[in-house]
Design an enzyme around this catalytic site. Structure first.
Site, PDB file in Angstrom:
ATOM      1  N   SER A  28       1.061  -1.474  -0.048  1.00  0.00           N
ATOM      2  CA  SER A  28       0.289  -0.174   0.055  1.00  0.00           C
ATOM      3  C   SER A  28       1.292   0.971   0.125  1.00  0.00           C
ATOM      4  CB  SER A  28      -1.133  -0.266   1.294  1.00  0.00           C
ATOM      5  OG  SER A  28      -1.645  -0.919   1.055  1.00  0.00           O
ATOM      6  N   THR A  29       0.270   2.851  -0.115  1.00  0.00           N
ATOM      7  CA  THR A  29       0.696   3.440  -0.337  1.00  0.00           C
ATOM      8  C   THR A  29       0.179   4.527   0.043  1.00  0.00           C
ATOM      9  OG1 THR A  29       2.424   4.502  -1.075  1.00  0.00           O
ATOM     10  CG2 THR A  29       0.933   4.337  -2.210  1.00  0.00           C
ATOM     11  N   VAL A  30       0.811   6.206   0.007  1.00  0.00           N
ATOM     12  CA  VAL A  30       0.125   7.699  -0.137  1.00  0.00           C
ATOM     13  C   VAL A  30       0.698   8.210  -1.386  1.00  0.00           C
ATOM     14  CG1 VAL A  30      -0.728   7.206   2.189  1.00  0.00           C
ATOM     15  CG2 VAL A  30       1.732   8.628   1.174  1.00  0.00           C
ATOM     16  N   ASN A  80       5.250   8.059  -0.850  1.00  0.00           N
ATOM     17  CA  ASN A  80       5.255   7.536   0.230  1.00  0.00           C
ATOM     18  C   ASN A  80       4.845   6.674   0.760  1.00  0.00           C
ATOM     19  OD1 ASN A  80       7.491   9.560   1.964  1.00  0.00           O
ATOM     20  ND2 ASN A  80       6.619   8.030   3.569  1.00  0.00           N
TER      21      ASN A  80
END
Length: 528
Positions: free
Chosen positions: A349-351, A367
């Site tokens: 997962s990530t943003v 990030n």
């Protein structure tokens, strides 16, 4: 134009500056930084630091960072590779001697050196007006005074409950009441707040040397890790030129390997040989072609891509027309290609954050701590949730992505930037682990082939052909699912939605910005 009788989101419009993130507080923080005179880089770092507290499943100072920046939206684009390396002692032979054939994703061996904090400092040095001392304050406040859990974060917390119950220090830090946080809960992380205070005061060195680094090394070695203080103190961020291709008259840019942006560029090169407009946006044919392009591009990535500091990655050959043409002629509209199933080691997962400021400085910023809640290892005293990015290595001597001392793993996070005639048109990204190259391709072709605005392009139902199965969101029409099955695709639904995206479209003629943010997350686009 959007049908206002139906549920949906409008695009967000502004003249001066805009940000789009996966959480409203992060978007608001970025806007406040921009209004106070900060640059796009300043706003992205402040928003990301806050997200590392309030979206702990996705990101944090224990993870990695990649970014593309273009000053004033024209001219030279700079790529920042803030990915961490394996410990110096991480020899493939060490694992093979112990009959470890794949890196356990919740073990200390899955923790590569976190690169985010150094990347933030490097980006601010080159493109910021403000420093970590001021930009980390919103994150410090959220950690120490508390933040309210939002619905998507609660959804991920619940889905990862078993993982967190079995982690290292996770019950103490992330399950304070012995159960997952739910929407509306207030969470405090004072130890993390103190760690952020130290970084705000003494900069990146506070993280990579001294008491904080000591605590991370002690935690990891205490559960079998090979990490040493030198692995942290020697970490650096790489600054490079981006790689790109042309699609529908637009230049599309990605960070070079060890990032996997090259996967998306190969997909575009393949799809550029087809006229997608002959098929409806939600059609069997369009989804079939997207799957075939993805299968080819992912096969390429697993065969050829690793850390170019240690293996030869022939980017020019892979992005040449001849490489795409080798496969384009084999694609059939009546059945899938006979290709080996690609089984990457991880699907994290990530943003993603995109910012355009008043001077039209453009920042495409991503990030991540890899899988949801990373390695489920939190440092003993300092409250840092550590990534499991090294789980992306293979333990296969001779493979370009085989683990080795100080090597960077094949990554999954990719910020993207679209330009035309040298000017930035759209910084954008789509989160979601292995989905990211497909998601970016899907969003971009929604716009350039199907005329969608940024919000419509992000909203449209998605699919990911992964490990031999076509994973389809609930929004994909039943007749499309049936049609794909008839072609020979094995299909399935997905528990969680595929990724989440943000984008900002720059209209240079009118001097305006148009933003969109994914309803699959809690966030929004904001501008002024």
């Amino acid at each position: 134009m959007r049908n206002f009788h139906l549920a949906g989101r409008s695009t967000v419009h502004a003249q001066n500056a805009m940000v789009a993130t996966s959480h409203p507080l992060a978007a608001l923080t970025a806007i406040e930084v921009l209004r106070s005179g900060g640059t796009a880089a300043d706003a992205a770092v402040a928003a990301c630091a806050l997200l590392g507290v309030i979206e702990p499943q996705s990101t944090g100072i224990g993870g990695d960072c990649f970014a593309l920046l273009q000053p004033r939206g024209e001219g030279k684009i700079v790529a920042y590779n803030g990915s961490g390396r394996a410990p110096k002692a991480a020899e493939a032979s060490w694992y093979l001697e112990r009959n470890i054939k794949a890196i356990p994703l919740t073990s200390a061996h899955a923790v590569s050196i976190p690169g985010a904090v150094d990347a933030w400092a490097t980006i601010l040095r080159d493109h910021g007006r403000l420093g970590l001392d001021s930009l980390l304050q919103p994150a410090i406040k959220a950690a120490e005074e508390g933040y309210v859990v939002t619905p998507r974060t609660a959804f991920d917390w619940r889905n990862q409950f078993d993982k967190l119950r079995k982690g290292t220090n996770t019950e103490r830090y992330l399950l304070p009441h012995g159960k997952p946080a739910v929407a509306g809960d207030v969470i405090r992380q004072p130890e993390l707040g103190q760690t952020l205070r130290a970084i705000a005061k003494d900069g990146r060195d506070a993280f990579y040397t001294g008491a904080i680094a000591d605590d991370m090394v002690e935690t990891l070695r205490g559960i079998g890790g090979l990490h040493a203080l030198e692995d942290f103190s020697s970490h650096t961020t790489e600054t490079t030129a981006p790689i790109g291709t042309i699609y529908k008259g637009h230049d599309v840019w990605q960070c070079p390997p060890n990032g996997p942006g090259i996967t998306m560029l190969v997909m575009l090169n393949i799809l550029s040989r087809f006229d997608l407009t002959k098929f409806a946006a939600l059609s069997v044919e369009r989804f079939h072609l997207e799957a075939e392009a993805a299968r080819i591009a992912y096969m390429m990535r697993e065969q050829y891509i690793g850390d170019p500091a240690q293996v030869d990655v022939d980017v020019a050959r892979i992005l040449a027309k001849e490489f795409a043409n080798e496969y384009v002629g084999k694609i059939r509209m009546d059945r899938p290609l006979d290709l080996p199933n690609v089984v990457p080691p991880m699907n994290p997962s990530t943003v993603y954050i995109t910012v355009v400021d008043n001077d039209r400085n453009v920042c495409s910023f991503i990030n991540s701590i890899a899988h949801s809640f990373g390695s489920a290892i939190v440092s003993n005293k300092t409250g840092i949730l550590l990534q499991n990015r090294a789980g992306g290595f293979r333990i296969q001597p001779g493979h370009p992505n085989c683990i080795a001392p100080r090597k960077r793993p094949l990554h999954t996070i990719i910020p993207s930037l679209v330009t035309k005639a040298g000017r930035a048109i759209m910084p954008f990204g789509v989160m979601g682990g292995q989905y990211q190259p497909v998601g970016q391709t899907h969003v971009l072709t929604n716009m350039l082939d199907y005329g969608c605005d940024v919000q419509e392009a992000i909203d449209m139902p998605r699919g990911l052909h992964y490990e031999g199965v076509y994973q389809l969101e609930d929004g994909v029409p039943a007749d499309v699912v049936d049609g794909l099955k008839k072609l020979g695709h094995q299909t399935t639904g997905v528990v969680g939605p595929l990724g989440g995206g943000q984008a900002i479209w720059i209209d240079w003629d009118r001097g305006t910005l148009t933003g969109g943010s994914d309803p699959r997350k809690d966030g929004c686009a904001l501008g002024y």
